[in-house]
Design a protein around this motif. Structure first.
Motif, PDB file in Angstrom:
ATOM      1  N   GLU A 172      -8.295  12.388  -2.246  1.00 24.74           N
ATOM      2  CA  GLU A 172      -8.885  11.052  -2.345  1.00 24.74           C
ATOM      3  C   GLU A 172      -8.088  10.153  -3.280  1.00 24.74           C
ATOM      4  OE1 GLU A 172     -11.196   9.663  -0.626  1.00 24.74           O
ATOM      5  OE2 GLU A 172     -11.544  11.487   0.552  1.00 24.74           O
ATOM      6  N   SER A 173      -7.590  10.730  -4.371  1.00 25.72           N
ATOM      7  CA  SER A 173      -6.784   9.917  -5.293  1.00 25.72           C
ATOM      8  C   SER A 173      -5.486   9.476  -4.633  1.00 25.72           C
ATOM      9  CB  SER A 173      -6.492  10.717  -6.568  1.00 25.72           C
ATOM     10  OG  SER A 173      -5.713  11.868  -6.276  1.00 25.72           O
ATOM     11  N   ARG A 175      -5.139   8.884  -1.426  1.00 27.74           N
ATOM     12  CA  ARG A 175      -5.515   7.810  -0.500  1.00 27.74           C
ATOM     13  C   ARG A 175      -5.703   6.495  -1.251  1.00 27.74           C
ATOM     14  NH1 ARG A 175      -8.857  12.129   1.709  1.00 27.74           N
ATOM     15  NH2 ARG A 175      -7.957  12.809   3.717  1.00 27.74           N
ATOM     16  N   MET A 176      -6.307   6.572  -2.423  1.00 29.87           N
ATOM     17  CA  MET A 176      -6.506   5.367  -3.226  1.00 29.87           C
ATOM     18  C   MET A 176      -5.178   4.772  -3.675  1.00 29.87           C
ATOM     19  SD  MET A 176      -9.817   6.469  -5.514  1.00 29.87           S
ATOM     20  CE  MET A 176      -9.788   4.912  -6.395  1.00 29.87           C
ATOM     21  N   ASP A 177      -4.166   5.630  -3.827  1.00 31.26           N
ATOM     22  CA  ASP A 177      -2.839   5.144  -4.216  1.00 31.26           C
ATOM     23  C   ASP A 177      -2.043   4.618  -3.027  1.00 31.26           C
ATOM     24  OD1 ASP A 177      -3.288   5.730  -6.843  1.00 31.26           O
ATOM     25  OD2 ASP A 177      -2.384   7.728  -6.751  1.00 31.26           O
ATOM     26  N   GLY A 178      -2.643   4.657  -1.835  1.00 32.93           N
ATOM     27  CA  GLY A 178      -1.991   4.090  -0.662  1.00 32.93           C
ATOM     28  C   GLY A 178      -1.226   5.082   0.197  1.00 32.93           C
ATOM     29  N   ALA A 179      -1.384   6.368  -0.070  1.00 31.50           N
ATOM     30  CA  ALA A 179      -0.669   7.366   0.731  1.00 31.50           C
ATOM     31  C   ALA A 179      -1.296   7.471   2.118  1.00 31.50           C
ATOM     32  CB  ALA A 179      -0.708   8.724   0.035  1.00 31.50           C
ATOM     33  N   THR A 180      -0.452   7.602   3.122  1.00 31.56           N
ATOM     34  CA  THR A 180      -0.949   7.806   4.475  1.00 31.56           C
ATOM     35  C   THR A 180      -1.392   9.266   4.632  1.00 31.56           C
ATOM     36  OG1 THR A 180       1.230   8.422   5.348  1.00 31.56           O
ATOM     37  CG2 THR A 180       0.665   6.079   5.323  1.00 31.56           C
ATOM     38  N   GLU A 181      -2.081   9.540   5.732  1.00 31.01           N
ATOM     39  CA  GLU A 181      -2.546  10.909   5.966  1.00 31.01           C
ATOM     40  C   GLU A 181      -1.376  11.879   6.128  1.00 31.01           C
ATOM     41  OE1 GLU A 181      -5.752  11.844   5.751  1.00 31.01           O
ATOM     42  OE2 GLU A 181      -6.054   9.755   5.142  1.00 31.01           O
ATOM     43  N   GLN A 183       1.592  11.531   4.711  1.00 31.91           N
ATOM     44  CA  GLN A 183       2.168  11.722   3.380  1.00 31.91           C
ATOM     45  C   GLN A 183       1.330  12.693   2.556  1.00 31.91           C
ATOM     46  OE1 GLN A 183       2.329   7.588   2.164  1.00 31.91           O
ATOM     47  NE2 GLN A 183       4.546   7.469   2.562  1.00 31.91           N
TER      48      GLN A 183
END
Length: 278
Positions: A172-173, A175-181, A183
């Protein structure tokens, strides 16, 4: 206290004695295979058996190469096993990650349906797969050997069990930093699964390396044969070439021994890690 130490010493002795005995029992056939590979055909079945290596290994290999072109056979097996292992590692790790970290409709039924395929014997699948490969005009090709088994149920199960150990908060962290699935999968999940991937690589490589019945049906020409099929060609109706069989079997185990020695620590830790997950 002294009595307890004596009992512990006795149990330790018995344990070591049992382990050593089992090692000897398992190593004797392997040693005999290595010795037999160095003996000429006429000495193979002599009694008492010869336990000291001979000097005919190169002659036996030359005869094997002349009869079978075993170098090409080894190359075929290595190519198929390596490509299959790499492809299956990708597919199994992605499927395991999906089953472990995503929620979707019918997730559990689909997963258990995949596991249920493990009870199907390969003999039951050979004819349907052959008919499918014939319709696709894939017979006598390597892709017909590799692709049908690429999504290995054991691999999916092992990776799913190990992927469960990754904290959801970490994903989740990211994803919050903008990583794609992708990545998240490639840069976070996979690096933490190195031991499990090494263990799975050995399992997958061994599965494809030993596969016999299905390639026997699919592969038609000698230049496409793998090692198990090549070994079967050395057993004739009138004569069995024991010397050449032993040379071929000796060479066939070398890649597996090397692979296991290189990855043995990761193999043990990866298997144990998977067994500890729910």
């Amino acid at each position: 206290m002294r009595e307890q130490r004596r009992k512990d010493a006795v149990w330790r002795f018995l344990t070591y004695a049992f382990v050593i005995t089992m090692v000897v029992v398992m190593m004797v056939p392997l040693y005999w295979m290595l010795v037999a590979a160095t003996l000429p055909q006429e000495q193979f079945l002599q009694f008492p058996p010869r336990l000291i290596p001979g000097t005919a290994f190169l002659d036996n290999f030359a005869a094997l190469q002349e009869r079978l072109d075993f170098v090409r056979t080894i190359r075929n097996s290595v190519l198929i096993a390596v490509v299959y292992t790499l492809l299956s590692l990708v597919l199994c790790s992605m499927a395991g990650f999906a089953f472990a970290k995503y929620e979707f409709k019918f997730k559990e039924p689909i997963f258990y349906a995949i596991l249920a395929t493990l009870v199907l014997p390969i003999q039951l699948l050979v004819i349907p797969l052959f008919l499918l490969m014939a319709q696709l005009d894939w017979t006598n090709t390597f892709r017909a050997i590799i692709l049908p088994w690429a999504a290995n149920p054991i691999g999916i199960f092992l990776m799913r069990q190990n992927m469960k150990s990754i904290p959801d908060a970490l994903l989740e962290s990211a994803r919050m930093d903008g990583a794609t699935e992708f990545q998240i999968f490639y840069r976070i999940a996979l690096p933490t699964m190195r031991s499990s991937l090494a263990a799975l690589a050995i399992i997958l490589f061994l599965f494809q390396w030993d596969l016999f019945l299905y390639p026997l049906v699919i592969l038609e020409t000698a230049d496409m044969y793998t090692i198990p099929i090549g070994l079967a060609q050395l057993t004739g109706f009138q004569r069995i070439y024991y010397d050449q069989i032993m040379v071929a079997a000796t060479l066939a185990i070398v890649p597996m021994v090397v692979l296991f020695l290189v990855l043995q620590k990761q193999f043990v830790s990866g298997i144990l890690a998977g067994s500890l997950k729910e």
